[in-house]
Enzyme design. Structure first.
Site, PDB file in Angstrom:
ATOM      1  N   TYR A 221       4.684  -8.285  15.603  1.00 32.91           N
ATOM      2  CA  TYR A 221       4.834  -7.047  14.831  1.00 32.91           C
ATOM      3  C   TYR A 221       5.368  -5.912  15.719  1.00 32.91           C
ATOM      4  CZ  TYR A 221       3.522  -3.182  11.710  1.00 32.91           C
ATOM      5  OH  TYR A 221       3.535  -2.074  10.905  1.00 32.91           O
TER       6      TYR A 221
ATOM      7  N   PHE B  93       0.831  -1.203   0.000  1.00 34.75           N
ATOM      8  CA  PHE B  93       0.000   0.000   0.000  1.00 34.75           C
ATOM      9  C   PHE B  93       0.873   1.263   0.000  1.00 34.75           C
ATOM     10  CE2 PHE B  93      -2.283   2.785   3.320  1.00 34.75           C
ATOM     11  CZ  PHE B  93      -2.852   3.589   2.357  1.00 34.75           C
TER      12      PHE B  93
END
Lengths: 336, 336
Positions: free
Chosen positions: B162, B28
């Protein structure tokens, strides 16, 4: 040199001898684990790169038929023949001046080391314990640190290679435990002291004792009001073994909650050594924690564990050991 | 498909064409960076493993003579011929349901990926920027997060692969910047939205828009009072480029401080799409942050940067894009 008595452990009358890998086994804490397991009759594989660990720490074990030393850096994958039942990951020095010498290697020892030992555990069906640290709490904002406290760590500072490395290692252990079926354990170890600390380790107990025994002034960083709690090595070893024997995968604090300021510790060391030296002040290093004290209620509840050795008793044992080491060094210096 | 106009950038009348590596360039944010630099006349090397990135995102660039696509996973070292001037490390999806599919790979993308790109930067004498994240603040206890805030991250939970991976990556960037002379940059990116978000990305803006356009009820996690701030992609790209051009090695927040509750966002999406659907409630996922809002005073001061696109305007652009994508999908479905 210690005498090793071989007492095979017995469960329900049947001896169960385990093969136990101690990564960082030639270090301060690791070597005490090695010795304990050899004394209990287990087979020990001591893995160490000897970067900060030392053959002196395992000198009494090297000739033992159940003891095997493997010179290896855990940042590389580790292959071992035969069965392995338990793995203690004690690799990586906890001494700031030493781990800051090669911060990338320190970080990789924490993360790649964790991954390699987790993979070994997965391949062998072994249990595996991470020596994590109170450093994952950073400079804590709460006076008693419980395992739910998420810490106050600077990702971009001189302690981060170790602190964030250990946090990352915890995450890897949690993942392997939660999703890959590995029997993982995470010990958050608070300040520990005792025989076999390196004289130049740079931590406060060894610093004070060595300075006092050498007739040097004791270095106080900041105003000396920052606090630490000190756990004697034998208590920690008991806690690590109890944690491995449990089935607890979430982090467990291991430490001694008795809290002392640096000034109180300095006075104790001066009293016990009888050194007639003073105190000198140095600025507080960056990111130095102001307080450190474990909440050990989980360890008590889950493991039935609590430290037994009071600071006065442990300091006496440690001072005696340092005295003999420094004496031997000075004899060597005179002879050579 | 976008038309690409080649305008060589000019500094003091002399064009300076750079070779810019975008890791995660088919994702993205990465694909918007690729497009911007190609439009500015630079050479772009887009590196992506296409795990969550997509050739569709770079379809308009693939035939361009200054654009090169390299299929590569940054967890492995990256060798590139010729000079490299700048490296943007945008690898690793920020979408929780996607990064949780293979948490160990997610973690390694953050850490090994950082190390491999840092080594490339060191070898090439290139500047290198880390796309870090507001996730390093975890579930923050302060309503406006400044870069000095050390976060509230759970090391042993489903987001840790993450969050702790990115914290660890920051530490690696800091070390290479502080001790190895590499020109490092650390952007802490807050929620970003816009064209090319994946329809199944699982984040709130894409979720709401896709649900509304498909005539489905909008899913509200918890009671919808948790807040987020949303930065439009073009603003973020401006900020990343400004940060790379600066000489700031410490982390800089990039995001839009305008704060909205999930309920407010839902109402906006319903208004703009005209969808006559309702809201359905789901339990809040574990470790979901209750609030997220960047303090961007450092970015303003150091980079002269602030976001320009208001949520209403950005949502219009994003809804239009999703509408065309979903329309194309439904045409394809009817044709096939």
């Amino acid at each position: 040199m210690n005498t090793i008595s071989v007492k095979r452990p017995s469960f329900s009358g049947v001896a169960r001898i385990k093969t136990i890998v101690i990564a960082g086994g030639a270090g301060f804490v690791g070597s005490h684990l090695c010795e304990r397991f050899i004394n209990q009759g287990h087979r020990v594989v001591c893995v160490d790169n000897l970067q900060t660990g030392s053959r002196d720490n395992i000198a009494s074990l090297l000739a033992h038929h159940d003891f095997r030393f493997v010179l290896h850096d855990v940042t590389a994958p580790l292959a071992l023949d035969g069965p392995v039942h338990e793995i203690y990951n004690m690799a990586c020095t906890a001494s700031p001046p030493r781990y800051q010498l090669d911060p990338i290697h320190t970080f990789r020892t924490c993360t790649d080391g964790a991954m390699n030992l987790l993979n070994l555990a997965r391949d062998k069906g072994a249990k595996v314990l991470l020596s994590s640290t109170s450093e994952v709490y950073g400079d804590p904002e709460i006076s008693l640190q419980h395992e739910g406290y998420r810490g106050n760590v600077n990702t971009c500072g001189p302690r981060a290679c170790y602190d964030e490395g250990k946090r990352a290692a915890e995450t890897l252990f949690w993942e392997y435990g939660a999703h890959l079926g590995v029997q993982t354990r995470i010990a958050r170890i608070f300040n520990t002291y005792g025989p076999r600390m390196h004289p130049d380790d740079g931590r406060v107990v060894s610093n004070f004792i060595v300075q006092a025994l050498r007739g040097q002034d004791l270095t106080i960083y900041g105003n000396g009001s920052q606090t630490r709690s000190f756990c004697y090595i034998d208590d920690l070893v008991d806690g690590l073994i109890a944690l491995m024997a449990s089935d607890e995968k979430m982090p467990v604090n291991l430490g001694n909650p008795d809290e002392f300021t640096m000034l109180e510790l300095a006075r104790k060391v001066l009293d016990k050594t009888g050194a007639s030296v003073g105190l000198i002040n140095q600025p507080l290093p960056q990111d130095d924690p102001r307080q450190r004290r474990p909440d050990i209620s989980r360890a008590a509840e889950l493991l039935g564990w609590a430290p037994k050795v009071a600071l006065d008793q442990g300091l006496d044992l440690t001072i005696r050991w340092f005295w003999s080491v420094l004496n031997a060094q000075s004899v060597e210096a005179r002879v050579s």
